[in-house]
Each structure stands twice: as structure tokens, then as C-alpha cells.
Write an enzyme that holds these catalytic residues in place. Structure first.
Site, PDB file in Angstrom:
ATOM      1  CG  HIS A  20      -1.951   1.078   1.211  1.00 57.62           C
ATOM      2  ND1 HIS A  20      -2.964   1.166   2.138  1.00 57.62           N
ATOM      3  CD2 HIS A  20      -2.127   2.144   0.372  1.00 57.62           C
ATOM      4  CE1 HIS A  20      -3.711   2.224   1.884  1.00 57.62           C
ATOM      5  NE2 HIS A  20      -3.217   2.845   0.816  1.00 57.62           N
ATOM      6  CD  GLU A 205      -7.744   6.901   3.822  1.00 51.06           C
ATOM      7  OE1 GLU A 205      -8.299   6.823   2.703  1.00 51.06           O
ATOM      8  OE2 GLU A 205      -6.679   7.532   4.007  1.00 51.06           O
TER       9      GLU A 205
END
Ligand code: ADE
Ligand code: ZN
Length: 336
Positions: A20, A205
Site C-alpha cells: 500500500h 479509511e
């Protein structure tokens, strides 16, 4: 109780994958200034220290605005090759053996009117240069920024599917999730699968568990970027655990963008306790004043890990990656 000292040398030496990290988010302040100079653009701030300061955000919208400003400074092939090469070198220096670069493909194609083929080829050149020097392995995850209409994203991703997919390990979804339910992004992931390309997706998120559920059910995401918002719904946690869906968590990013109120409030320990396969990433390292080793350090502190716990994170990153089976076996054995 004090936390034992972080075993930096051992963590650096441990093979690990970074799954990521956004290519456009790896541009350090010195490179921002150099790109502005090269392209005759006024710099966003006067010097390196001021650009580092410009890389501090009051939240996600301010971050995205600046992220897309930096993205717009990547213009010619050498720009793309340079940033890819530099980040892989820096990852290698931290003991990373495999990187999967998320690339904001729709940003380059739709917003900056770039053609995908030369952008892709330049990134491949930069990665290949670094790989020749260091032996690092890498893959690409062109992604969709859903603040753009799905039809424009679909057209842009058609350029991705029409070009070489040799290094494309997945396609991804970044940015805010507000339009997922009102526009047809799912069909882009269906189209990717028809080309043999799997899906990964940011979710949970800044948003909650419904985002994660949506990414699993509608995009068929095989990995979730962040996923911290899943923790308030045991059913979604169970989906992640039972389906073995890894979450690529970025502790420093979550702090920098106020996705959590404090380190103490971060659900990383709860995610590990729940049995979610967690990997550690940086997201946009210079923009968040972090490195992968810093983020392993945060995991160490926040979860009271020992070396076995760090090894588990490294093993997760290797097994959750799209690297070759032979490489995974070799790196995994070296982690021990
Ligand atoms: N693109 C770059 N960084 C991102 C983040 N933290 N969340 C969503 N999309 C991104
Ligand atoms: Zn991200």
C-alpha cells in the site's frame, strides 16, 4: 510498563513486501521543487522545509487537493521513471523485497490528459532500473479516483486494459467513497476480471464498515487498503477473517489524516486480535513524514509486539502480495 526498544536492525533485515504505497505520494519535497523548476511551474512553497510543511494537512480533502497537485507535476517519461526508481531504492534500503505501486491512473488519463501507454512504460522503465540494481520485485496497481464520473473512469481504464498487463497485478479504487453507490464503478472491476486482473480497494479509511462490505460485495476486492473502519461491525470483521481478505493498514497515514483521533484510538491491535490478516504500508510516505520502518515501529509500539509479531506482519505482507509463488516461498523461509 515500558515498551521494549524497537529492533530496528532486525526489522530492516527482514524480507517484507509493501502493498500500500501510491507512486504519486512518494515524491519528496526536493523532488517537488525540482519538478516545478523543470516544468516552469511556480513551486507550492519556497524551499524544501516549506514544502515539507505544505505536506501537513488538516484532513483528507486538503490532502487530496495537494496530492493531485503533485500528481500534476509528473509530466514526462523521465518524471515517472525517476520517482518509481527512487522509491524502489528507498524501499530496498529498508529491507523491502517487493512493492506494489498504486498509480492514480484516472488522474493522469482523465484529469491530466495523459495517454496511459507511455506513462505505464516509463514507470516500468524506472522500476526495471531499480530492480536491476537491487533485485527488488514489483507490480503495478492502476487505480480509479471516484471523484470522477464512472463513465470517464471506465474509458480511462479501457486504455489500461488495452496496453501491456504483464506488470499489472490488480486494479484499485482510491479516494473518497461517496459516489460508489450512485455511479457504476463495479462494472470496471468486472471488465478488469474479464482481462484476468483482480480487484483491490481502499475502504474504511475515513468511512465505516459499509464501505468495506461494498468493496467486498460489489468490487470483489481481494485486499482492502486501510479497512480500519470495519471494526465497528462484527459481521464485516467476520467477512474479512472468514474470506482471508488482508487489510493493508497505514498507521502513520491514519494519524496524519486524522482518520483516528490518536495513536491510542487506532484499531490496529483490535484488528490483529480479531484475526484479520494485516499488512503494514505507508500510503504516501513523504507526505505523511513516514517510512515503512517508521510504520513497523508504530505497529510495535501500539500492539506491544515482539519479534514474532513483527515476523507475522512481514509474512502477511509476503503471502498477501501478488508476487510469484517461488519468490513468496523464498522470502517467507528467510523471515523464519
Ligand atoms: N490516494 C492516495 N492516498 C490515498 C489515501 N490515503 N486514501 C485514498 N486514496 C488515496
Ligand atoms: Zn492509499
Amino acid at each position: 510498563m515500558t515498551t521494549p526498544e524497537f529492533p530496528l536492525a532486525a526489522v530492516r533485515a527482514m524480507p517484507k513486501a509493501e502493498l500500500h504505497v501510491h507512486l504519486e505520494g512518494t515524491v519528496d519535497p526536493a523532488t517537488v521543487l525540482a519538478l516545478c523548476e523543470r516544468h516552469g511551474e511556480p513551486p507550492p512553497a519556497a524551499d524544501e522545509a516549506a514544502v515539507a510543511d505544505w505536506y501537513r494537512f488538516d484532513g483528507f480533502p486538503m490532502f487530496l487537493e495537494r496530492y493531485f497537485t503533485v500528481l500534476g507535476l509528473l509530466r514526462d517519461q523521465e518524471d515517472f521513471a525517476l520517482v518509481a526508481d527512487r522509491y524502489l531504492q528507498s524501499a530496498h534500503d529498508q529491507g523491502v523485497v517487493h512493492v506494489e505501486f498504486h498509480i492514480s491512473a484516472t488522474g493522469h488519463i482523465v484529469e491530466n490528459k495523459k495517454v496511459w501507454a507511455p506513462v505505464h512504460d516509463a514507470i516500468v522503465d524506472g522500476c526495471s532500473r531499480a530492480a536491476e540494481r537491487t533485485g527488488i520485485s514489483w507490480g503495478l496497481i492502476p487505480d480509479i479516483s471516484p471523484h470522477l464520473p464512472a463513465a470517464a473512469c471506465a474509458e480511462a481504464m479501457d486504455q489500461v486494459f488495452a496496453h501491456s498487463l504483464d506488470h499489472v497485478v490488480a486494479i484499485g479504487m482510491g479516494g473518497p467513497a461517496d459516489t460508489w453507490r450512485t455511479d457504476d464503478f463495479a462494472s470496471i472491476f468486472d471488465c478488469a476480471r474479464s482481462h484476468g486482473v483482480p480487484a483491490v480497494s481502499h475502504a474504511g479509511e475515513h468511512g465505516g464498515p459499509d464501505e468495506v462490505r461494498w468493496a467486498l460485495e460489489h468490487f470483489n476486492a481481494e485486499r482492502i487498503q486501510h479497512g480500519i473502519g470495519a471494526m465497528s461491525d462484527p459481521e464485516v470483521v467476520a467477512m474479512l477473517v472468514e474470506r482471508g481478505i488482508p487489510c493493508d493498514v497505514c498507521p502513520g497515514s491514519n494519524l496524519a489524516l486524522n482518520a483516528v483521533a490518536s495513536a491510542e484510538a487506532h484499531p490496529l491491535p483490535a484488528m490483529l486480535d480479531a484475526g484479520i490478516t494485516v499488512t503494514i504500508g505507508t500510503d504516501d510516505p513523504p507526505m505523511f513524514q513516514t517510512t515503512l520502518l517508521d510504520d513497523y515501529h508504530r505497529a510495535w509500539d501500539w500492539c506491544n509486539l515482539d519479534l514474532a509479531g513483527i515476523k507475522r506482519l512481514a509474512q502477511n505482507s509476503i503471502h498477501a502480495s501478488y508476487a510469484s509463488a517461488a519468490n513468496k516461498e523464498r522470502w517467507s523461509a528467510a523471515v523464519g
